[in-house]
Design a protein around this motif. Structure first.
Motif, PDB file in Angstrom:
ATOM      1  N   LEU A  79    -131.297  -4.658 -50.011  1.00  0.00           N
ATOM      2  CA  LEU A  79    -132.302  -4.573 -48.963  1.00  0.00           C
ATOM      3  C   LEU A  79    -133.439  -3.660 -49.387  1.00  0.00           C
ATOM      4  N   PHE A  80    -134.600  -3.852 -48.751  1.00  0.00           N
ATOM      5  CA  PHE A  80    -135.684  -2.891 -48.958  1.00  0.00           C
ATOM      6  C   PHE A  80    -135.327  -1.621 -48.209  1.00  0.00           C
ATOM      7  N   LEU A  81    -135.252  -0.523 -48.939  1.00  0.00           N
ATOM      8  CA  LEU A  81    -134.765   0.738 -48.398  1.00  0.00           C
ATOM      9  C   LEU A  81    -135.708   1.851 -48.821  1.00  0.00           C
ATOM     10  N   GLN A  82    -136.142   2.654 -47.862  1.00  0.00           N
ATOM     11  CA  GLN A  82    -137.111   3.707 -48.145  1.00  0.00           C
ATOM     12  C   GLN A  82    -136.696   5.004 -47.466  1.00  0.00           C
ATOM     13  N   GLN A  83    -136.540   6.067 -48.266  1.00  0.00           N
ATOM     14  CA  GLN A  83    -136.282   7.384 -47.692  1.00  0.00           C
ATOM     15  C   GLN A  83    -137.605   7.903 -47.135  1.00  0.00           C
ATOM     16  N   PHE A  84    -137.601   8.365 -45.879  1.00  0.00           N
ATOM     17  CA  PHE A  84    -138.889   8.689 -45.259  1.00  0.00           C
ATOM     18  C   PHE A  84    -139.007  10.111 -44.716  1.00  0.00           C
ATOM     19  N   HIS A  85    -137.876  10.809 -44.493  1.00  0.00           N
ATOM     20  CA  HIS A  85    -137.999  12.148 -43.919  1.00  0.00           C
ATOM     21  C   HIS A  85    -136.649  12.857 -44.002  1.00  0.00           C
ATOM     22  N   LEU A  86    -136.713  14.184 -44.109  1.00  0.00           N
ATOM     23  CA  LEU A  86    -135.515  15.016 -44.045  1.00  0.00           C
ATOM     24  C   LEU A  86    -135.505  15.734 -42.701  1.00  0.00           C
ATOM     25  N   PHE A  87    -134.469  15.489 -41.904  1.00  0.00           N
ATOM     26  CA  PHE A  87    -134.358  16.101 -40.589  1.00  0.00           C
ATOM     27  C   PHE A  87    -133.449  17.322 -40.709  1.00  0.00           C
ATOM     28  N   GLY A  88    -134.074  18.507 -40.707  1.00  0.00           N
ATOM     29  CA  GLY A  88    -133.332  19.720 -40.996  1.00  0.00           C
ATOM     30  C   GLY A  88    -133.558  20.848 -40.019  1.00  0.00           C
ATOM     31  N   GLU A  89    -133.901  20.525 -38.778  1.00  0.00           N
ATOM     32  CA  GLU A  89    -134.080  21.577 -37.783  1.00  0.00           C
ATOM     33  C   GLU A  89    -132.768  22.356 -37.596  1.00  0.00           C
ATOM     34  N   ALA A  90    -132.888  23.638 -37.274  1.00  0.00           N
ATOM     35  CA  ALA A  90    -131.697  24.478 -37.140  1.00  0.00           C
ATOM     36  C   ALA A  90    -130.781  23.987 -36.024  1.00  0.00           C
ATOM     37  N   ASN A  91    -131.367  23.512 -34.937  1.00  0.00           N
ATOM     38  CA  ASN A  91    -130.572  23.022 -33.806  1.00  0.00           C
ATOM     39  C   ASN A  91    -131.017  21.601 -33.478  1.00  0.00           C
ATOM     40  N   ARG A  92    -130.415  20.648 -34.151  1.00  0.00           N
ATOM     41  CA  ARG A  92    -130.806  19.253 -33.964  1.00  0.00           C
ATOM     42  C   ARG A  92    -130.219  18.656 -32.699  1.00  0.00           C
ATOM     43  N   SER A 118    -130.048  15.770 -42.226  1.00  0.00           N
ATOM     44  CA  SER A 118    -129.897  14.328 -42.398  1.00  0.00           C
ATOM     45  C   SER A 118    -131.086  13.723 -43.127  1.00  0.00           C
ATOM     46  N   MET A 119    -130.779  12.910 -44.142  1.00  0.00           N
ATOM     47  CA  MET A 119    -131.789  12.116 -44.832  1.00  0.00           C
ATOM     48  C   MET A 119    -132.096  10.884 -43.989  1.00  0.00           C
ATOM     49  N   GLY A 120    -133.351  10.682 -43.659  1.00  0.00           N
ATOM     50  CA  GLY A 120    -133.739   9.504 -42.906  1.00  0.00           C
ATOM     51  C   GLY A 120    -134.168   8.379 -43.826  1.00  0.00           C
ATOM     52  N   TYR A 121    -133.604   7.202 -43.640  1.00  0.00           N
ATOM     53  CA  TYR A 121    -133.989   5.992 -44.384  1.00  0.00           C
ATOM     54  C   TYR A 121    -134.409   4.926 -43.389  1.00  0.00           C
ATOM     55  N   TYR A 122    -135.411   4.135 -43.778  1.00  0.00           N
ATOM     56  CA  TYR A 122    -135.651   2.919 -43.010  1.00  0.00           C
ATOM     57  C   TYR A 122    -135.435   1.716 -43.920  1.00  0.00           C
ATOM     58  N   ALA A 123    -134.921   0.663 -43.317  1.00  0.00           N
ATOM     59  CA  ALA A 123    -134.667  -0.579 -44.036  1.00  0.00           C
ATOM     60  C   ALA A 123    -135.390  -1.716 -43.324  1.00  0.00           C
ATOM     61  N   LEU A 124    -135.847  -2.698 -44.084  1.00  0.00           N
ATOM     62  CA  LEU A 124    -136.517  -3.870 -43.543  1.00  0.00           C
ATOM     63  C   LEU A 124    -135.676  -5.090 -43.868  1.00  0.00           C
ATOM     64  N   VAL A 125    -135.273  -5.834 -42.844  1.00  0.00           N
ATOM     65  CA  VAL A 125    -134.348  -6.945 -43.046  1.00  0.00           C
ATOM     66  C   VAL A 125    -134.856  -8.199 -42.357  1.00  0.00           C
ATOM     67  N   ASP A 126    -134.420  -9.337 -42.885  1.00  0.00           N
ATOM     68  CA  ASP A 126    -134.643 -10.618 -42.223  1.00  0.00           C
ATOM     69  C   ASP A 126    -133.622 -10.728 -41.097  1.00  0.00           C
TER      70      ASP A 126
END
Length: 254
Positions: A79-92, A118-126
């Motif tokens: 799949l098309f997969l793209q890492q887009f953001h690191l979510f690292g707030e102290a209190n998520r 958490s590593m954020g990824y988005y994927a694009l799918v049919d």
């Protein structure tokens, strides 16, 4: 094996085989019936929803872990997969409140990290090729319109928001149409996709002129039948020209 036994086994796997404190969350986008959609999981025995994701095993790269999660939830590979953001707030999120909402037993001492990034990824799918599949922690895996999301656990509403903003920013230099559209489509159907991503209407004549002027589409000798008034021609992407346009930054049309 009972459900509780599976939970304990899962916690032990996290404690022994995974990198504690590092997880990933996947925003899986699909396009259907003129609407941009995202794939969500519902926790067993609750009305709580969340994104597909999980912890990263010591033997995996982050990308491999994301690919594994996506395959398990969609049945698709490559799949098309793209890492887009690191979510690292102290209190998520409020851990105690989250466990209560999930109606799940608290993990045993030392098995769950006090803080998780958490590593954020988005994927694009049919959309038509996906087989939504729940895991043992959930009982439903299904699609939701990005504008009509249910109540979500953790900070997953924000993760989806950031993923959508990233998708909009990358509209002209990522193969978004190629991965979200079926193999054959009409120009109006392609326009509906970009309108769904952008969240606003586009001028039809201007869109048609710009998208055909990029030389990334091939018109087929087929028409979309069953329409009330017109039977528009079907198109497909010209892959070599599409890839060249992406590399050269010549995909600007909105």
């Amino acid at each position: 094996m009972t459900y509780s036994d599976k939970l304990i086994s899962y916690y032990k796997t996290i404690a022994n085989d995974c990198v504690l404190g590092v997880s990933l969350d996947c925003v899986i986008f699909g396009f259907h019936d003129t609407r941009l959609k995202v794939l969500l999981l519902r926790w067993k025995g609750t009305d709580e929803w969340c994104l597909p994701g999980g912890f990263i095993c010591k033997t995996e790269s982050v990308d491999d872990a994301a690919g594994r999660v996506l395959h398990e939830r969609t049945g698709l590979n490559e799949l098309f997969l793209q890492q887009f953001h690191l979510f690292g707030e102290a209190n998520r999120y409020d851990r105690e409140d989250t466990w209560q909402r999930q109606k799940m037993p608290m993990p045993f001492s030392g098995s769950w990290p006090d803080r998780t990034i958490s590593m954020g990824y988005y994927a694009l799918v049919d959309y038509t090729k996906v087989t939504p599949t729940a895991d043992f922690l959930s009982d439903v895996c299904g699609w939701f319109d990005v504008g009509e999301l249910p109540s979500l656990l953790y900070d997953h509403c924000r993760i989806i928001h950031v993923a959508l903003q990233t998708l909009r920013l990358q509209l002209n230099w990522q193969p978004i149409g190629l991965n979200l559209m079926p193999e054959k489509f009409t120009i109006p159907e392609l326009q509906r996709l970009y309108e769904a991503v952008l969240g606003r209407p586009l001028d039809s004549r201007n869109f048609h002129k710009k998208i055909t002027g990029l030389s990334i589409l091939t018109r087929l000798d087929e028409r979309r039948t069953g329409k009330a008034h017109k039977s528009p021609y079907l198109y497909q992407f010209d892959l070599p020209n599409y890839q060249r346009a992406l590399v050269n930054g010549n995909l600007i049309f909105v």
